[in-house]
Design a protein around this motif. Structure first.
Motif, short mmCIF file in Angstrom:
data_model
loop_
_atom_site.label_atom_id
_atom_site.label_comp_id
_atom_site.label_asym_id
_atom_site.label_seq_id
_atom_site.Cartn_x
_atom_site.Cartn_y
_atom_site.Cartn_z
N ILE A 47 0.85 -1.19 0.00
CA ILE A 47 0.00 0.00 0.00
C ILE A 47 0.88 1.24 0.00
O ILE A 47 1.83 1.34 0.77
CB ILE A 47 -0.95 0.02 1.21
N ILE A 48 0.56 2.18 -0.89
CA ILE A 48 1.26 3.46 -0.92
C ILE A 48 0.26 4.54 -0.52
O ILE A 48 -0.84 4.63 -1.10
CB ILE A 48 1.83 3.75 -2.32
N ARG A 49 0.66 5.34 0.48
CA ARG A 49 -0.19 6.43 0.97
C ARG A 49 0.46 7.75 0.62
O ARG A 49 1.65 7.96 0.88
CB ARG A 49 -0.41 6.32 2.47
N ILE A 50 -0.32 8.63 0.01
CA ILE A 50 0.17 9.96 -0.38
C ILE A 50 -0.73 11.00 0.25
O ILE A 50 -1.97 10.90 0.18
CB ILE A 50 0.16 10.11 -1.91
N SER A 51 -0.10 12.04 0.84
CA SER A 51 -0.85 13.14 1.43
C SER A 51 -0.28 14.45 0.90
O SER A 51 0.93 14.66 0.95
CB SER A 51 -0.75 13.09 2.96
N VAL A 52 -1.15 15.30 0.34
CA VAL A 52 -0.74 16.61 -0.17
C VAL A 52 -1.60 17.66 0.52
O VAL A 52 -2.82 17.69 0.33
CB VAL A 52 -0.88 16.70 -1.70
N CYS A 53 -0.95 18.49 1.32
CA CYS A 53 -1.66 19.50 2.11
C CYS A 53 -1.18 20.88 1.68
O CYS A 53 0.02 21.09 1.41
CB CYS A 53 -1.40 19.27 3.60
N ASP A 54 -2.08 21.87 1.63
CA ASP A 54 -1.69 23.25 1.31
C ASP A 54 -2.63 24.21 2.03
O ASP A 54 -3.68 23.81 2.54
CB ASP A 54 -1.73 23.48 -0.21
N ASN A 55 -2.21 25.46 2.08
CA ASN A 55 -3.06 26.50 2.68
C ASN A 55 -3.53 27.48 1.61
O ASN A 55 -3.66 28.67 1.85
CB ASN A 55 -2.32 27.24 3.80
N GLY A 56 -3.75 26.93 0.40
CA GLY A 56 -4.22 27.75 -0.71
C GLY A 56 -5.72 28.01 -0.63
O GLY A 56 -6.36 27.85 0.42
N LYS A 57 -6.28 28.40 -1.76
CA LYS A 57 -7.70 28.77 -1.82
C LYS A 57 -8.58 27.60 -1.39
O LYS A 57 -8.36 26.46 -1.79
CB LYS A 57 -8.05 29.19 -3.25
N LYS A 58 -9.58 27.90 -0.61
CA LYS A 58 -10.50 26.87 -0.15
C LYS A 58 -11.42 26.41 -1.28
O LYS A 58 -11.67 27.14 -2.23
CB LYS A 58 -11.35 27.40 1.01
N ILE A 59 -11.93 25.19 -1.11
CA ILE A 59 -12.91 24.65 -2.07
C ILE A 59 -14.30 24.85 -1.48
O ILE A 59 -14.60 24.35 -0.38
CB ILE A 59 -12.67 23.15 -2.32
N PRO A 60 -15.18 25.61 -2.15
CA PRO A 60 -16.54 25.82 -1.62
C PRO A 60 -17.26 24.49 -1.38
O PRO A 60 -17.12 23.56 -2.17
CB PRO A 60 -17.22 26.64 -2.73
N GLU A 61 -18.02 24.44 -0.30
CA GLU A 61 -18.72 23.20 0.05
C GLU A 61 -19.70 22.75 -1.02
O GLU A 61 -19.92 21.55 -1.21
CB GLU A 61 -19.46 23.38 1.38
N ASN A 62 -20.30 23.71 -1.73
CA ASN A 62 -21.34 23.35 -2.71
C ASN A 62 -20.77 22.70 -3.98
O ASN A 62 -21.53 22.22 -4.83
CB ASN A 62 -22.15 24.59 -3.09
N ILE A 63 -19.45 22.67 -4.14
CA ILE A 63 -18.88 22.03 -5.34
C ILE A 63 -17.98 20.85 -4.99
O ILE A 63 -17.38 20.25 -5.90
CB ILE A 63 -18.09 23.05 -6.20
N ILE A 64 -17.87 20.52 -3.71
CA ILE A 64 -16.98 19.42 -3.31
C ILE A 64 -17.36 18.11 -4.01
O ILE A 64 -16.49 17.34 -4.43
CB ILE A 64 -16.99 19.25 -1.78
N ASP A 65 -18.66 17.87 -4.18
CA ASP A 65 -19.11 16.62 -4.82
C ASP A 65 -18.85 16.59 -6.32
O ASP A 65 -18.96 15.54 -6.95
CB ASP A 65 -20.62 16.42 -4.57
N LYS A 66 -18.47 17.76 -6.91
CA LYS A 66 -18.30 17.83 -8.36
C LYS A 66 -16.84 17.88 -8.80
O LYS A 66 -16.56 17.81 -9.99
CB LYS A 66 -19.02 19.07 -8.91
N ILE A 67 -15.90 18.03 -7.84
CA ILE A 67 -14.50 18.30 -8.22
C ILE A 67 -13.86 17.13 -8.97
O ILE A 67 -12.85 17.32 -9.65
CB ILE A 67 -13.65 18.66 -6.98
N TYR A 68 -14.44 15.92 -8.86
CA TYR A 68 -13.85 14.77 -9.56
C TYR A 68 -14.49 14.53 -10.92
O TYR A 68 -14.08 13.63 -11.65
CB TYR A 68 -13.99 13.50 -8.71
N ASP A 69 -15.51 15.35 -11.27
CA ASP A 69 -16.17 15.18 -12.56
C ASP A 69 -15.27 15.67 -13.68
O ASP A 69 -14.57 16.68 -13.55
CB ASP A 69 -17.49 15.97 -12.61
#
Length: 521
Positions: free
Chosen positions: A448-470
């Motif tokens: 198993i390979i685990r990758i974590s990418v964290c940043d303090n950039g622009k937030k993602i609005p809650e109303n589009i979180i379900d669409k970001i993978y489309d």
């Protein structure tokens, strides 16, 4: 001499078939109709004869030899109400007439032959003969006395034959007219039918279609890709030789079973699938003509084939971008060194080079646990790019990765990691905060390979979180919105997962990928 076209042949063929069918049908129908009409007339004559022979008044008058004019009036009435009874004659067993159409013959004897043998036996019969009023079809029926024990006479009910012939002739004329009308309609419909068939053949002759089919097979069988052709119901119509020769023992049905969820759209779709631990690249091409849907064409390639065209896009471009940033930084430092030399600050040049060397050694040391050269180079390139954009690039000290090089899995991990980092870099484009950072953590734990990418950039609005993978969805402008969708597609190949965590000003994408030694391109 001009060759007859397919449309003309089809019209003539359809018309001939309809002609023969209608002709035979109408012959049978006319024959049946004439027989039925004749039988119907005879049935009516029989019913009228039975009705008259059972009349008690007539029986009484004949038995008593009472030549009563009321009998003739009653027969005139019967003739008026029964359309098939043109003549009714009543006679006793001596042939004396009690009624007749010609009144002068009442009281005279019946001249035409009578089958007295049948009449005296109490049996009726049909006959056709010429009488005083012309040729008639007749029904003779015996008349019994009131006790129904003795034959005392007979009744003859007749229908003029010329009326029967006229009726038969009218029937034939009407049916003949119907025949020609039906044939004309069949001919007109055959024209429309032939036109529709020709239109469905795109206006081509069968010979032209045959030639096109041969050319199509030659082209399809000489493609580099395997090809599967589906109809509008997603049933397999054809497979080219490339698929049969190159992808055996893979079958078209197996490929179709793995791609059914992607079928039905109007856009071209590209994706990878894993079958028996081998990865294949599939491209779906929907077939439309003037908004009419005909089916799909599926092209299939091995990942080796795809890498010959796309490896630069998925991996090398990221390295080139990092190298450009590194070169740019190196040039800046050379300019600093050159400026210090021109100013005669040799000691400062020595100290600057020493610090620069120590810094580079530190940069390389922190990647010691990343043993895959391809991924290490990509991370160094991303770090150089972040320095150029004044973003701190942090690799967690306990990060480690030792997967083999020259493996397709390496390319896919590079695609996943590179797109996550690029996504974080893009999130700072409109940010004016003083301190910007991207924190990376990579862990390899058995398979198993685990990758974590964290940043303090622009937030993602809650109303589009379900669409970001489309596919195609993006807040970054036109022709974007591929990165996260591509990551998700790659993860599906390895039964992986992705999770977004938002805490205060930080957002973190966490990815888990299952790695098996048998997984290859």
């Amino acid at each position: 001499m001009n060759k007859m076209t397919f449309k003309t042949k089809l019209i003539l063929c359809v018309t001939l078939i309809n002609f023969l069918t209608l002709f035979l049908s109408y012959l049978i129908f006319i024959d049946t109709k004439v027989k039925d009409d004749t039988e119907y007339i005879k049935t009516n004559l029989l019913e009228v004869a039975k009705l008259v022979s059972q009349n008690p008044t007539i029986k009484s008058d004949i038995e008593n030899k009472n030549l009563n004019k009321e009998i003739d009036k009653t027969m005139d009435y019967y003739i008026s109400i029964f359309k098939d009874a043109d003549i009714i004659v009543i006679a006793d067993n001596s042939g004396l007439k009690y009624s007749h159409l010609v009144k002068e013959q009442i009281g005279t004897h019946f001249v035409n032959p009578v089958n007295w043998n049948l009449i005296n036996q109490g049996k009726g019969y049909f006959s056709t003969m010429r009488g005083s009023v012309g040729i008639t079809t007749r029904r003779f029926e015996p008349i019994f006395n009131l006790t129904n024990k003795k034959v005392i006479g007979f009744v003859m009910v007749g229908k003029y034959n010329y009326l029967i012939k006229d009726m038969t002739y009218n029937t034939i004329i009407i049916l003949a007219l119907l025949f020609f009308v039906s044939l004309t309609l069949a001919f007109i419909m055959s024209i429309f039918f032939a036109g529709g068939v020709k239109k469905s053949m795109f206006g081509l002759e069968p010979e032209d279609i045959g030639k096109l089919h041969i050319k199509e097979k030659i082209i399809l069988d000489n493609l580099e890709s395997g090809l599967i052709i589906l109809d509008e119901n997603n049933k397999i119509l054809d497979v080219n030789k490339v698929f049969i020769n190159k992808f055996s023992p893979l079958t078209p049905q197996i490929v179709l079973d793995h791609t059914k969820s992607f079928l039905g759209g109007k856009k071209i779709v590209r994706f990878d699938i894993t079958i028996n631990k081998k990865i294949y690249h599939i491209k779906i091409l929907p077939i439309y003509d003037q908004k009419k849907y005909y089916g799909n064409i599926l092209t299939i390639k091995t990942r080796d084939d795809v890498d010959n065209y796309a490896r630069e896009i998925t991996g090398i471009d990221q390295l080139i971008e990092g190298m450009r940033a590194s070169i740019h930084e190196f040039k800046n430092r050379l300019h600093v060194i050159l400026g210090l030399i021109n100013l005669g600050k040799i000691d400062m040049v020595k100290n600057y080079i020493k610090e620069f060397q120590e810094l580079n050694e530190y940069d390389f040391r922190k990647y010691n646990n990343i043993q895959n050269s391809f991924l290490k180079a990509m991370l160094l390139g991303k770090e150089a790019l972040c320095k150029e954009k004044k973003i701190e690039f942090i690799l967690e000290p306990d990060s480690n990765l030792a997967i083999n090089e020259n493996n397709q899995f390496t390319n896919d991990i590079g695609t996943i990691l590179g797109n996550l980092i690029e996504n974080s870099i893009d999130s700072f484009k409109e940010e004016t905060k003083h301190y910007k950072y991207i924190k990376i953590k990579i862990e390899e734990d058995e398979n198993i390979i685990r990758i974590s990418v964290c940043d303090n950039g622009k937030k993602i609005p809650e109303n589009i979180i379900d669409k970001i993978y489309d596919y195609g969805f993006s807040t970054k402008g036109k022709h974007r919105g591929v990165g996260l969708h591509l990551i998700q597609q790659k993860l599906k190949l390895y039964d992986g997962s992705i999770q977004l965590i938002i805490e205060n000003d930080n957002k973190t994408f966490k990815v888990e990928v299952k790695y098996e030694e048998g997984t290859s391109n």
